[in-house]
Design a protein around this motif. Structure first.
Motif, PDB file in Angstrom:
ATOM      1  N   UNK A   1       0.830  -1.206   0.000  1.00  0.00           N
ATOM      2  CA  UNK A   1       0.000   0.000   0.000  1.00  0.00           C
ATOM      3  C   UNK A   1       0.863   1.254   0.000  1.00  0.00           C
TER       4      UNK A   1
ATOM      5  N   UNK B   1      -5.488   5.040   3.117  1.00  0.00           N
ATOM      6  CA  UNK B   1      -6.059   5.078   4.451  1.00  0.00           C
ATOM      7  C   UNK B   1      -5.522   3.917   5.282  1.00  0.00           C
ATOM      8  N   UNK B   2      -5.608   4.066   6.574  1.00  0.00           N
ATOM      9  CA  UNK B   2      -4.940   3.139   7.487  1.00  0.00           C
ATOM     10  C   UNK B   2      -5.795   1.934   7.840  1.00  0.00           C
ATOM     11  N   UNK B   3      -6.926   1.797   7.178  1.00  0.00           N
ATOM     12  CA  UNK B   3      -7.833   0.710   7.538  1.00  0.00           C
ATOM     13  C   UNK B   3      -8.051  -0.215   6.352  1.00  0.00           C
ATOM     14  N   UNK B   4      -8.152  -1.483   6.663  1.00  0.00           N
ATOM     15  CA  UNK B   4      -8.407  -2.480   5.618  1.00  0.00           C
ATOM     16  C   UNK B   4      -9.487  -3.409   6.118  1.00  0.00           C
ATOM     17  N   UNK B   5     -10.298  -3.890   5.223  1.00  0.00           N
ATOM     18  CA  UNK B   5     -11.189  -4.978   5.611  1.00  0.00           C
ATOM     19  C   UNK B   5     -10.454  -6.268   5.328  1.00  0.00           C
TER      20      UNK B   5
ATOM     21  N   UNK C   1     -17.039  -4.242  15.821  1.00  0.00           N
ATOM     22  CA  UNK C   1     -17.559  -3.097  16.582  1.00  0.00           C
ATOM     23  C   UNK C   1     -16.463  -2.300  17.296  1.00  0.00           C
TER      24      UNK C   1
ATOM     25  N   UNK D   1     -13.434   0.584  17.433  1.00  0.00           N
ATOM     26  CA  UNK D   1     -13.260   1.907  16.848  1.00  0.00           C
ATOM     27  C   UNK D   1     -11.883   2.014  16.167  1.00  0.00           C
ATOM     28  N   UNK D   2     -11.909   2.249  14.860  1.00  0.00           N
ATOM     29  CA  UNK D   2     -10.648   2.252  14.100  1.00  0.00           C
ATOM     30  C   UNK D   2      -9.707   3.362  14.546  1.00  0.00           C
TER      31      UNK D   2
END
Lengths: 934, 152
Positions: free
Chosen positions: B42, B47-51, B74, B76-77
């Motif tokens: 990446x 962005x710092x989030x991945x699914x 649930x 919090x990222x």
């Protein structure tokens, strides 16, 4: 080598340096093996090692393990370290145990002994070390050994704060988060003392306790209901605090963000508070948080904005969860809207995600729609695919009748550039939106053809089946569809899926555009045939069916078509299917007398709209008649006519001509030539064989409430099942019966668990003989074990060869979560006591529905409930018409108690079915399985 | 709750791994391999989030090290990012401007500090002062516990 802190171990540092200096993987392995040999000899040697040496070697082993090598010794030495009176040795011992010792190991007894000594220690640091180890391992043995001890530590007035913090999280781990064993949770007197930790002076204790309470609430919301008002007060004190009030619990000018988020999360377990005072205070908190988002930042650091926005997003989650304050919902939406163009990618991502939820609330759906432009823009300009994915999700969520055309168009535009990883999902989304919101079906046809053009590889069968179904069923778009596919096929390179759709539609409705010289019969035919050689056998088979349809539609090109059918590539194709079709169609067109030919072709149906299930049944009957009088062509006159209608109907159901048309002609051939029914034809198109598959679905449904029965049946084969379950284990006998007069060869049934099911259900199938003789039956044994609750069915794929053609059937095995039920008797008090305890919104699943069979057949309902696996508890519900039941679902590591209530409303012929269990996903799945039964 | 935390270098070498949920060893290796590859490819501004499966991956790079956490649906990222940051701050204070080598050579310390911050995948203590105090108290015990310093 950097300085080693504290009591550093020089030998360890030297070893790590050596490893780092290794030039190759081989050198590294060599060095490690040397070290392992050294440590092994030290451990085995006669000289007793002192604590320091043991610690050093254990630490080296740990390092080697963390490099990715297996370690199979040293456990005993590590356990010895636990009882060392030197803290540093004890600590390394605990680290090794946490990382490397399997919770089922024989050494666990010793470990538990040491932990229990340390828990008694007066030194809080030792106690914490022991607690952390329990939390790290968290096994059942640990829960048994310390389940009573730790709650006492948690609520005792003498316990140090730091110990309370560890104790709270340790308990949380022992209760196994949300899905563990319900028996272990403290209740009664503990409840109130634990809830009151929310008032503790020490913020660290409150933070840890909130995590624990959140887990307990998920178990028994009713019992812990008292936490709501306490959580609201605590939250209120935090959000109104100035950042200087909370000292070290202020994080970059944000007061206690972790605790705030946890409290907001805790409140999401409940509906909005009933007490108007509490509710008012909560709304004030939420407003304050929204207000603060507008204030200028107190720091430019990203940590400040992250912490502040973390609280904001959690507050918005709570607002969406409550879904009751229109004003807050709209404010939340506006706030998220401003994030959509924020320079921080993370915020844009989260805002898109959160807005998806807002779009589903009736109060904020319109507010979300205002941001459509921005979201579309995000789709075009975002550089990160995960953000674009979120934008697609949001567009999908915000779509309704008013903006469908625009959104679908934008998604189509984006599809051309979209990342491969998200194309398939996008195609499905576009197809669903286009169908759902189509007011003009020519638009729908355009959209789907565009989808195939742009992303043909990603258009699954369901999508192109569906467009055909719709075109067939809607007379007003047939001419348009024919014109559009004809145009699409003119593209020099067009996708095979387009050829399929085009072939089908022109075969049916090509006559509607044949008046135009540009699309005369010959032009249509040549256009289609120009694609023929590039296509897979499957598509070619479909095209051959189209050609024979053309003979009927356009007699003027019959000659040309016959030449094609006669060509070696078809008549002598290596593909049995193509060969068969070519020869049969050829016979149909040439051999039979002109009278018969005319009748046959006249009979070719125009795909009328009919009640498909009735016809499917009729079809089934006609085929079995045929099978009964295998050689008797005499009585098949009527039968074949029926079959003809039916098969055309069938193809409408599946939207695929290939299965149906050859069959209808086939059944006629049977009449004319008096030959045997070419079963291969039908089986080969197993995927299309709708009648037997829909019967399979029906059988599957029945087998949810009983263990023995027929799972699937067609002309060739019958698949029966007999099953037994005990606790979380099951044993299934599958019976395969050959209904034909020739053997089924290369017979191979396999069982698989697709996707995540593999982790939840273990399935083991014994192998079977590869041949089933004519009229014989063989049995396959399958063992299953339920690990965790699951939704999907395991698949039984049956492959075999009959009469030279390959057959394949994919069947769902009736293994569902309710099979692992153990019926449980209880009296009225304990039933309703438990019922009340399980009243959390996530524990209950409810459905109100119209009865399919009427509400009078009480015995029938009882039989189904008992068959479902529940104990039927009679005479305990105040209303004698209601049915109540109870059972325990057994899984490998847990047991979930489930309660059921089925309330008939006889006047309205309706039912209300409610299922409660300690695990929401189980309640929901049971509900989904059971309600279609009534 | 957090399911696991991984620290790895730009070359994809694992420097620290902490699992709060039981995974088989084979699975651990597979997960670590998959995630390091996914994250290393990446670009910086992403962005710092991945699914990832049913988990959310939150990651951030500090100098040559990537910190990567897997949290549940649930969680919090943004606050997970700040857990990472708090951990980095603690390491920094403890080692004095921490670098990758400190973590390699003192991996056991890095574990001990993490254990003070997170227990069972949930945050135990958010106050930097308190955590540092606890670590200092442990170090004191270590000094006390050692009879003389020349025992090597």
């Amino acid at each position: 080598m950097p300085a080693v802190r504290g009591d550093g171990m020089r030998g360890l540092a030297v070893f790590i340096s050596d490893i780092r200096n290794c030039k190759s993987k081989e050198a590294e392995i060599k060095r490690i093996n040397k070290e392992l040999a050294n440590i092994r000899s030290k451990f085995k040697g006669d000289k007793t090692l002192d604590g320091y040496q043991k610690k050093k070697y254990v630490c080296k082993l740990l390092f080697i393990f963390l490099l990715g090598h297996d370690i199979d010794f040293g456990h005993m030495e590590a356990v010895n370290l636990l009882s060392s009176n030197k803290y540093t040795e004890k600590q390394i011992g605990y680290l090794f145990i946490s990382v490397l010792v399997d919770s089922t190991s024989d050494l666990m007894k010793l470990v538990i002994k040491s932990i229990s000594n340390d828990l008694q220690s007066r030194n809080p640091i030792h106690v914490n070390l022991a607690l952390q180890c329990i939390a790290n391992i968290g096994s059942k043995d640990m829960a048994d050994a310390f389940g009573n001890e730790i709650p006492k530590l948690l609520v005792s007035g003498d316990t140090m704060d730091t110990v309370k913090q560890s104790a709270a999280l340790c308990l949380l781990r022992l209760y196994g988060g949300a899905g563990g064993e319900p028996t272990a949770t403290p209740s009664g007197e503990w409840t109130s003392r634990i809830v009151h930790l929310l008032n503790d002076q020490h913020m660290g204790v409150v933070t840890a306790a909130t995590s624990l309470i959140d887990a307990l609430v998920k178990r028994s919301p009713e019992e812990y209901k008292g936490c709501v008002s306490l959580a609201v007060s605590r939250l209120s004190r935090i959000v109104t605090a100035s950042y200087t009030d909370l000292q070290d619990y202020t994080y970059y000018f944000v007061p206690a963000p972790w605790l705030s988020v946890k409290l907001l999360r805790l409140l999401q377990n409940y509906p909005p508070p009933d007490d108007p005072g509490v509710r008012g205070r909560l709304n004030e908190c939420l407003e304050t948080i929204l207000n603060k988002a507008q204030e200028p930042p107190k720091s430019k650091k990203v940590q400040h904005s992250n912490a502040k926005n973390a609280v904001l997003f959690e507050a918005i989650s709570l607002i969406i969860h409550s879904d009751s304050e229109p004003n807050l919902l709209v404010r939340a939406c506006n706030q998220l809207g401003s994030f959509l163009t924020h320079r921080e990618t993370n915020l844009r991502y989260l805002a898109l995600e959160s807005m998806c939820l807002l779009a589903t609330s009736e109060f904020s759906h319109d507010a979300v729609k205002k941001h459509q432009e921005t979201v579309i823009n995000a789709l075009k300009t975002e550089r990160d695919v995960s953000v674009r994915q979120r934008a697609v999700d949001l567009l999908y969520a915000m779509c309704d009748k008013s903006n469908a055309e625009e959104i679908v168009q934008e998604m189509l535009n984006y599809l051309e550039l979209a990342d491969y990883s998200i194309r398939e999902e996008m195609v499905l989304k576009v197809a669903i939106l286009a169908e759902k919101y189509a007011s003009d079906y020519t638009w729908y046809v355009d959209v789907i053809l565009n989808l195939i053009r742009i992303a043909g590889d990603y258009v699954s069968e369901e999508v192109w089946y569906r467009v055909i179904q719709i075109v067939v069923n809607r007379e007003d778009v047939q001419g348009y569809a024919a014109k559009m596919v004809f145009e699409a096929l003119q593209a020099p390179a067009c996708h095979e899926n387009m050829v399929k759709v085009g072939g089908y539609i022109l075969g049916e409705f090509g006559n509607l555009i044949a008046g135009d010289a540009r699309s005369s019969p010959q032009v249509q035919f040549r256009l289609l045939h120009s694609k023929f050689h590039l296509c897979s056998p499957m598509t070619r088979a479909l095209l051959l069916s189209t050609y024979v349809k053309f003979i009927n539609l356009f007699p003027e090109i019959k000659g040309e078509i016959i030449t094609i059918l006669k060509s070696d590539t078809n008549l002598r194709s290596a593909e049995a299917e193509l060969q068969q079709r070519a020869s049969e169609y050829l016979t149909l067109a040439n051999t039979v007398s002109t009278d018969v030919l005319a009748t046959v072709l006249e009979e070719m149906p125009a795909f009328p709209e009919r009640e498909s299930s009735i016809l499917a049944k009729l079809k089934k009957k006609s085929w079995s008649n045929d099978a009964a009088g295998a050689s008797g062509a005499t009585k098949s006159e009527t039968v074949s006519t029926k079959a003809n209608h039916v098969s055309s109907e069938r193809s409408m159901d599946m939207g695929a001509s290939s299965g149906a048309k050859p069959q209808s002609s086939m059944s006629l051939l049977v009449d004319v030539l008096g030959g045997e029914i070419p079963n291969g034809m039908q089986g080969n198109l197993g995927g299309f064989s709708n009648a037997s598959m829909s019967a399979h679905e029906e059988n599957l449904k029945k087998l949810i409430c009983k263990n023995n029965g027929v799972l699937f049946e067609n002309d060739l084969i019958q698949v029966g099942i007999r099953a037994e379950y005990r606790q979380n284990l099951g044993r299934l006998g599958i019976f395969f019966g050959n209904k034909t007069i020739s053997p089924l060869t290369q017979f191979s049934p396999t069982v698989s668990c697709p996707g995540i099911l593999a982790a939840k259900l273990l399935v083991q199938a014994k192998s079977v003989e590869s041949q089933v003789e004519a009229g014989a039956q063989i049995q396959q044994l399958i063992n299953v074990e339920c690990i965790d609750d699951f939704v999907e069915y395991p698949l039984l794929t049956v492959n075999f060869v009959h009469g030279g053609s390959q057959q394949r059937h994919e069947l769902k095995l009736p293994v569902s979560i309710n099979k692992f039920f153990q019926a449980t008797d209880m009296n009225s008090d304990s039933f309703f006591g438990r019922w009340k305890n399980l009243s959390g919104p996530q524990q209950e699943a409810q459905h109100i529905f119209q009865s399919q069979f009427g509400t009078d057949d009480i015995d029938g309902v009882k039989t189904k409930l008992v068959g479902f696996g529940l104990a039927l508890l009679e005479g305990i519900d105040p209303n004698p018409d209601n049915f109540v039941g109870a059972g325990i679902v057994h899984m490998r590591g847990q047991q979930i108690g489930c309660l059921l209530r089925l309330e008939p409303n006889k006047q309205a012929n309706m039912y209300r079915l409610t299922i409660r269990s300690s695990k929401g996903s189980v309640s929901k799945q049971l509900l989904d399985l059971l309600h279609p039964q009534f | 709750m957090m399911q696991f935390m991984l620290l790895f270098s730009r070359q994809g070498k694992l420097r620290l791994q902490k699992w709060y949920v039981a995974y088989q060893d084979k699975m651990k290796k597979k997960v670590a391999r998959e995630l390091t590859t996914a994250i290393l490819t990446r670009k910086p501004k992403m962005c710092s989030f991945l699914e990832w499966k049913d988990l959310k991956i939150v990651y951030k790079r500090y100098a040559s090290l990537y910190f990567c956490c897997a949290v549940e649906e649930d969680d919090n990222e943004l606050l997970t990012l700040e857990i990472i940051h708090r951990y980095v701050e603690l390491l920094d204070k403890y080692f004095g401007s921490v670098c990758e080598l400190d973590i390699i050579f003192n991996f056991e310390k890095a574990y001990f500090i993490l254990d003070e911050l997170l227990v069972g995948g949930e945050i135990q203590e958010t106050s930097k002062k308190s955590v540092l105090k606890a670590i200092a108290a442990e170090d004191m015990l270590q000094e006390d516990g050692r009879p003389g310093s020349g025992t090597i």
